[in-house]
Motif scaffolding. Structure first.
Motif, mmCIF file in Angstrom:
data_model
loop_
_atom_site.group_PDB
_atom_site.id
_atom_site.type_symbol
_atom_site.label_atom_id
_atom_site.label_comp_id
_atom_site.label_asym_id
_atom_site.label_seq_id
_atom_site.Cartn_x
_atom_site.Cartn_y
_atom_site.Cartn_z
ATOM 1 N N ASN A 1 38.685 -21.151 98.351
ATOM 2 C CA ASN A 1 38.295 -19.964 99.136
ATOM 3 C C ASN A 1 38.038 -20.261 100.607
ATOM 4 O OD1 ASN A 1 38.506 -18.157 96.962
ATOM 5 N ND2 ASN A 1 36.410 -18.600 96.312
ATOM 6 N N SER B 1 45.967 -18.494 98.598
ATOM 7 C CA SER B 1 46.193 -17.130 98.138
ATOM 8 C C SER B 1 46.632 -16.262 99.301
ATOM 9 C CB SER B 1 44.911 -16.558 97.533
ATOM 10 O OG SER B 1 45.032 -15.153 97.353
ATOM 11 N N ASN C 1 47.238 -12.854 98.283
ATOM 12 C CA ASN C 1 47.213 -11.650 97.468
ATOM 13 C C ASN C 1 46.488 -10.528 98.206
ATOM 14 O OD1 ASN C 1 46.945 -9.684 95.537
ATOM 15 N ND2 ASN C 1 46.171 -11.046 93.939
ATOM 16 N N THR D 1 43.103 -9.106 97.004
ATOM 17 C CA THR D 1 41.849 -9.813 97.267
ATOM 18 C C THR D 1 41.575 -9.937 98.762
ATOM 19 O OG1 THR D 1 43.006 -11.952 97.144
ATOM 20 C CG2 THR D 1 42.005 -11.124 95.116
ATOM 21 N N ASP E 1 43.673 -11.061 101.031
ATOM 22 C CA ASP E 1 44.356 -12.186 101.656
ATOM 23 C C ASP E 1 45.712 -11.769 102.203
ATOM 24 O OD1 ASP E 1 42.408 -14.166 101.146
ATOM 25 O OD2 ASP E 1 43.103 -14.351 99.073
#
Length: 254
Positions: free
Chosen positions: A141, A187, A189, A192, A194
């Protein structure tokens, strides 16, 4: 490496390994945010009128870092214009040098190259390379900032999926998924929050950090990802011995 406007193959001699090599998605125009990031230009315009074929970064006054699978000719043109216009844009010519060990193997493909420019672009501060093993400290993250000139969107039409290009430098922020000895995976995505890369961003930088925490250290160069440019951005780590052995021939390493 670019994908054609309609699904059906990569232009200019696709490589199997790079068949999903990536443009910035879920991001926005970079403007003057990353002037050290530039685009490799094709010898002639694509069918949509755009010229960008891969992305890269100035890492020394005359050294432009990109990916070996971009397969440049002996002589390559590069631009650092945030928006490239072939009629008025500024280009810099250079000589192509790919890692001779480039082999498309999953273990370590040596997918790294530089273009040694004939002259240094004025007013551009090169990006920095990481120290040996520096990315080992990244955690899941942690933010990563991707920059590139590739496709900004993917749409579905009667002829298949279309990838839309504009010869504009874009930026997006993703988050670290995992690291291996060779790869930094992030990520991208949108579900989320991102963003990430797509076709045409190959060779482009993924800077450590984002926003107030962003550095000018390139953690990895964009190599591949998923077909629809929505899941994972797979980048080639620059803090490995293999990458550093190649780059050390052209720049002073940290």
């Amino acid at each position: 490496m670019r994908k054609s406007l309609v699904t059906g193959g990569l232009l200019a001699g696709a490589l199997a390994f790079a068949a999903v090599a990536l443009a910035i998605t879920n991001g926005g125009p970079d403007g003057n945010g990353h002037p050290e990031v530039g685009a490799m230009l094709a010898p002639q315009a694509y069918s949509d009128g755009t010229w960008e074929t891969c992305t890269g970064t100035l890492i020394a006054p005359k050294v432009f870092l990109t990916a070996a699978h971009c397969e440049g000719a002996d002589r390559v043109a590069v631009t650092f214009d945030a928006t490239y216009d072939s009629a008025t844009g500024t280009t810099f010519w250079g000589t192509w040098h790919a890692d001779p060990a480039f082999n498309q193997a999953q273990g370590d493909p040596h997918d790294i190259a530089v273009i040694v420019l004939d002259k240094a672009p004025k007013g551009i501060t090169p990006a920095r390379l990481p120290r040996l093993g520096q990315l080992d400290s990244l955690k899941v993250n942690d933010p990563i900032t991707a920059v590139g000139y590739g496709a900004q969107s993917v749409t579905s039409g009667p002829g298949g999926h279309q990838f839309h290009y504009a010869d504009i430098r874009y930026v997006a922020v993703g988050s670290v998924n995992t690291t291996t000895q060779v790869w930094l995976k992030a990520s991208m995505n949108p579900a989320t929050g991102d963003g990430g890369t797509c076709y045409g961003d190959s060779g482009g930088p993924n800077f450590v950090g984002a926003g107030a925490s962003e550095t000018n250290i390139i953690g990895g160069t964009t190599i591949t990802g998923d077909f629809y440019c929505r899941a994972t951005n797979v980048t080639y780590r620059l803090d490995t011995k293999v990458a550093r052995d190649f780059l050390g021939q052209y720049v002073t390493l940290p």
